[in-house]
Design an enzyme around this catalytic site. Structure first.
Site, PDB file in Angstrom:
ATOM      1  N   HIS A 131       0.842  -1.213   0.000  1.00 22.77           N
ATOM      2  CA  HIS A 131       0.000   0.000   0.000  1.00 22.77           C
ATOM      3  C   HIS A 131       0.868   1.250   0.000  1.00 22.77           C
ATOM      4  O   HIS A 131       0.613   2.197  -0.763  1.00 22.77           O
ATOM      5  CB  HIS A 131      -0.917  -0.023   1.228  1.00 22.77           C
ATOM      6  N   GLU A 132       1.904   1.270   0.843  1.00 25.81           N
ATOM      7  CA  GLU A 132       2.781   2.438   0.898  1.00 25.81           C
ATOM      8  C   GLU A 132       3.579   2.597  -0.391  1.00 25.81           C
ATOM      9  O   GLU A 132       3.806   3.708  -0.868  1.00 25.81           O
ATOM     10  CB  GLU A 132       3.709   2.336   2.108  1.00 25.81           C
ATOM     11  N   HIS A 135       1.500   4.390  -2.920  1.00 28.57           N
ATOM     12  CA  HIS A 135       1.542   5.843  -2.762  1.00 28.57           C
ATOM     13  C   HIS A 135       2.792   6.418  -3.427  1.00 28.57           C
ATOM     14  O   HIS A 135       2.743   7.481  -4.054  1.00 28.57           O
ATOM     15  CB  HIS A 135       1.535   6.225  -1.282  1.00 28.57           C
ATOM     16  N   GLU A 199      -6.612   7.008  -0.989  1.00 26.96           N
ATOM     17  CA  GLU A 199      -6.433   5.829  -0.141  1.00 26.96           C
ATOM     18  C   GLU A 199      -7.034   4.598  -0.803  1.00 26.96           C
ATOM     19  O   GLU A 199      -6.467   3.509  -0.756  1.00 26.96           O
ATOM     20  CB  GLU A 199      -7.063   6.066   1.242  1.00 26.96           C
TER      21      GLU A 199
END
Length: 295
Positions: A131-132, A135, A199
């Protein structure tokens, strides 16, 4: 390019807010001083905000010798995502959480807390790291880092102006009061910067990178449940950076909803549950990652 344009627009909005606060307190001279302050602040934030955020949270860089399984996992997932290897940091807090920072993929970092490594399985931790990395790939980290730094600066300036404004000027006393009211707008700007949709996009991309949507969903549920019961002291001291974390780190204190920038955890879990993603590689082992070893 979209990430850079979003950052420029937000920096311009924050500059306008600073100038307005300066005018309320010091008239034309105050607005000019605020513009100079904003210019210096924007340049500094562009190049140094990632380092500042890491310092604010007491992030410790770790090497493969100190955290071999964590660093290898980040490298493997970065390869899957087509990204250069980011620097890896560990935060000395028991609240399970994580964030990414950096102005571009070549100058990026992933930070995870000790609590995160303690409670998650490897599959779940891989989902969080993916997930990071999403980003970073979408260049959301530049927007999140710069706006978090500038928002904190605006909030501090608002508090300073409340006590140092010239009461003899027309609107001077009122300006001080308005400055105190306007300072929380910094938090709202962060909310605008990191929209709820980003998100969701990072969740989807992260699930595709790690190949296991339900592992990320399980991690989100565990983090949300534990984060609300564990105070993250560095985050409470720097609330403008809350938007950078995978789950709002401020949920343990009563006024933290002002800085809430995250969509509903249950909504995120439901969307992940509906995903059908073929695993990119065999899943990670089901035991937790060992703690950091320091000589």
């Amino acid at each position: 390019m979209h990430g850079n344009m979003r950052t420029f627009l937000l920096m311009a909005a924050m500059t306008a807010l600073l100038m307005g606060m300066g005018w309320l307190i010091g008239g034309q001279g105050g607005a000019v001083l605020a513009l100079v302050f904003a210019g210096v602040g924007n340049i500094w934030a562009w190049w140094n905000s990632d380092k500042a955020v890491l310092r604010q949270h007491g992030a410790m860089p770790v090497t493969e010798a100190e955290a071999p399984e964590l660093v290898r996992m980040v490298r493997q997932l970065a390869d899957r995502a087509g990204l250069p290897m980011p620097k890896v940091y560990v935060l000395a807090t028991e609240q399970p959480n994580a964030f990414a920072t950096g102005r571009n993929p070549e100058n990026s970092a992933v930070a995870v807390t000790q609590g995160l490594m303690r409670i998650l399985t490897r599959d779940e931790l891989a989902g969080v790291i993916a997930h990071e990395l999403a980003h970073i790939r979408h260049r959301d980290t530049l927007t999140m880092t710069v706006t978090a730094t500038m928002a904190g600066a605006i909030a501090m300036l608002g508090n300073l102006m409340l006590f140092t404004g010239d009461r003899d000027r027309p609107g001077g006393a009122l300006g001080g009061i308005l400055a105190m009211i306007l300072a929380p707008l910094a938090a709202m700007l962060v909310q605008m910067a990191v929209s709820r949709s980003r998100e969701y996009v990072a969740d989807r991309s992260g699930a595709e990178i790690c190949g296991n949507p339900m592992a990320l969903a399980s991690a989100l549920a565990k983090i949300a449940n534990a984060a609300g019961r564990t105070v993250n002291i560095p985050a409470e001291r720097n609330p403008a950076s809350a938007s950078m974390f995978i789950i709002n780190p401020l949920g343990a204190l009563r006024m933290d909803r002002l800085f809430s920038t995250h969509p509903s955890t249950q909504e995120r879990i439901d969307l992940l549950a509906r995903m059908q993603v073929a695993p990119a590689a065999p899943s990670f082992a089901r035991s937790s990652v060992p703690p950091v070893r320091r000589g």
